[in-house]
Design a protein around this motif. Structure first.
Motif, PDB file in Angstrom:
ATOM      1  N   ARG A  60       0.833  -1.210   0.000  1.00  0.00           N
ATOM      2  CA  ARG A  60       0.000   0.000   0.000  1.00  0.00           C
ATOM      3  C   ARG A  60       0.863   1.255   0.000  1.00  0.00           C
ATOM      4  O   ARG A  60       0.554   2.239  -0.703  1.00  0.00           O
ATOM      5  N   ALA A  65       2.134   1.765  -3.519  1.00  0.00           N
ATOM      6  CA  ALA A  65       1.064   2.138  -4.442  1.00  0.00           C
ATOM      7  C   ALA A  65       0.639   3.594  -4.244  1.00  0.00           C
ATOM      8  O   ALA A  65       0.408   4.326  -5.213  1.00  0.00           O
ATOM      9  N   GLU A  66       0.533   4.013  -2.990  1.00  0.00           N
ATOM     10  CA  GLU A  66      -0.010   5.335  -2.694  1.00  0.00           C
ATOM     11  C   GLU A  66       1.052   6.424  -2.594  1.00  0.00           C
ATOM     12  O   GLU A  66       0.763   7.598  -2.803  1.00  0.00           O
ATOM     13  N   HIS A  67       2.291   6.037  -2.260  1.00  0.00           N
ATOM     14  CA  HIS A  67       3.320   7.041  -2.000  1.00  0.00           C
ATOM     15  C   HIS A  67       4.644   6.717  -2.694  1.00  0.00           C
ATOM     16  O   HIS A  67       5.688   7.225  -2.302  1.00  0.00           O
TER      17      HIS A  67
END
Length: 435
Positions: A228, A231-233
């Motif tokens: 995660r 994916a996000e950062h």
């Protein structure tokens, strides 16, 4: 002679800490942490030890003002006498730089003449620093053992892996410490909007050669949120590492920023040839910092210090020393210690940088799953280099220097190793009795 001003007499039930290299511009970062985190590590006496009396006077003065501002009751003393300063210490922190920034400047420049990375902790420059540093650190450690036989030695002196291995092989109670892991932990915690203590890193490798193969919430058995995070950062993380985002996505791990010297070697060499060395930047910064430290109205670490490096060093040091002395720090910490089967493809006496359970008996690495050969192969290669580097540091000789350089994956060519050997010895002759 020991010099002391202000504060209260040391509490015999509290800790005595000695810092070798106490005149470093890093030291106010350490002092700030000791002051803020005094409940975790009650210090009765803090001794700053350094042969440079001028720097020691400036840093010691600021250190006392920081303690006073934050209401710390401990006494800060300064001395150039290692034996007196270390006497009776519970823990001794090593943060020295043999040869100063002038030697670092050379380490970062002459390797470039051979098309190799010029860096103070890896490659040919890192070997030069190891050769200068190991004999000095071992002499310091022997004197500590005579004056404070029960003291723990915490090594922050680079190259941490090689220096820590030298200390352990000589029978010292030593643990190596680096701020890379705690910096990533703080970064990830901010991105996840959780407390840093809630982030546990699956951190594996050698000092300055590590990967985060998992980021867990709550502890070693917690949920792995690394997918995660990427994916996000991923863009923000890649930007900090100065690596392409696609590298992180393809690997599915977060390498330390030192892996850039391996994964983008030629590009890094090109950059280094066109801009001032990091040593030149740091030297200018240190000059300004020392001027600031001399201001009697300054009673906190200046913002400029954040650019010097060593972020969160103080918090990692407090946590580690608290665990080693009283078992009161975090149960798991990233440290440099003997492998002892943790990575089965390495010798037991190799020094690895991994999560460990830390207590009054020392550091015990946590078990690791099988490691991808992509990382294990490089770790094994650099471990072989570190073994040869330590042999060269302990015994000297051009042939040993040459073999260590030839073994390093950033060099590995006969002609480069020959040319670098000549340059290394020429620039460090005053530090090598055998030369």
């Amino acid at each position: 002679m020991l010099q002391s001003t202000g504060g209260h007499p040391p509490n015999p039930r509290q800790t005595k800490i000695a810092v070798v290299g106490g005149g470093s511009t890093y030291t106010p970062e350490l002092i700030d942490g000791f002051a803020r985190l005094r409940d975790a590590l009650p210090i009765g006496e803090l001794v700053l030890i350094d042969p440079d009396a001028g720097r020691l006077d400036l840093v010691g003065g600021l250190a006392r003002r920081i303690f006073a501002r934050q209401g710390h009751p401990g006494t800060i003393t300064t001395t150039s006498d290692l034996d007196a300063g270390a006497a009776g210490a519970d823990a001794v922190l090593l943060q020295l730089r043999v040869g100063g920034q002038a030697a670092r400047e050379k380490d970062e420049t002459w390797p470039l003449e051979c098309g190799c990375v010029g860096q103070e902790t890896t490659g040919a420059g890192g070997l030069a620093k190891a050769l200068r540093t190991v004999p000095v650190v071992l002499d310091i450690a022997e004197r500590v053992r005579r004056n404070a036989p029960d003291a723990w030695i915490v090594d922050f002196t680079n190259p941490v892996g090689i220096v820590t291995r030298a200390l352990l092989q000589a029978g010292h109670r030593a643990v190596g410490l680096c701020n890379v892991a705690i910096g990533l932990q703080r970064k990830f915690a901010a991105l996840l909007e959780v407390a840093p203590g809630d982030v546990h890193l699956d951190h594996v490798g050698l000092n300055h050669l590590t990967w985060e193969t998992g980021v867990r919430l709550g502890g070693p058995e917690g949920e792995n949120v690394l997918p995660r995070l990427l994916a996000e950062h991923g863009d923000a993380i890649a930007g900090d590492l100065r690596l392409p985002r696609q590298i992180l996505d393809r690997l599915g791990v977060v390498p330390s920023y030192y892996l850039r010297y391996f994964y983008a070697h030629d590009a890094v060499v090109g950059e280094m040839r066109t801009k001032p060395s990091r040593a030149a930047e740091v030297a200018a910064m240190e000059k300004r910092l020392l001027e600031m430290y001399g201001d009697p109205s300054l009673d906190e670490k200046p913002a400029l210090l954040a650019q010097r490096g060593g972020a969160f060093y103080s918090e990692a040091a407090v946590d580690l020393v608290a665990s080693l002395l009283g078992g009161t720090g975090s149960p798991y910490q990233v440290v440099n210690t003997y492998n002892n089967g943790t990575l089965p493809f390495l010798p037991d006496d190799a020094v690895v940088e991994v999560q460990a359970a830390v207590g009054t008996k020392g550091a015990a690495p946590l078990p690791l799953p099988d490691l991808d050969p992509l990382y294990g192969g490089l770790i094994a290669n650099v471990t072989a280099y570190e073994e040869l580097a330590l042999e060269a540091a302990l015994r000297g000789g051009r042939d040993r220097v040459f073999k260590a350089l030839l073994a390093h994956p950033l060099i590995g060519q006969f002609e480069h190793a020959e040319a670098l050997t000549e340059r290394l010895v020429a620039h460090n002759r005053e530090h090598f009795p055998w030369a």
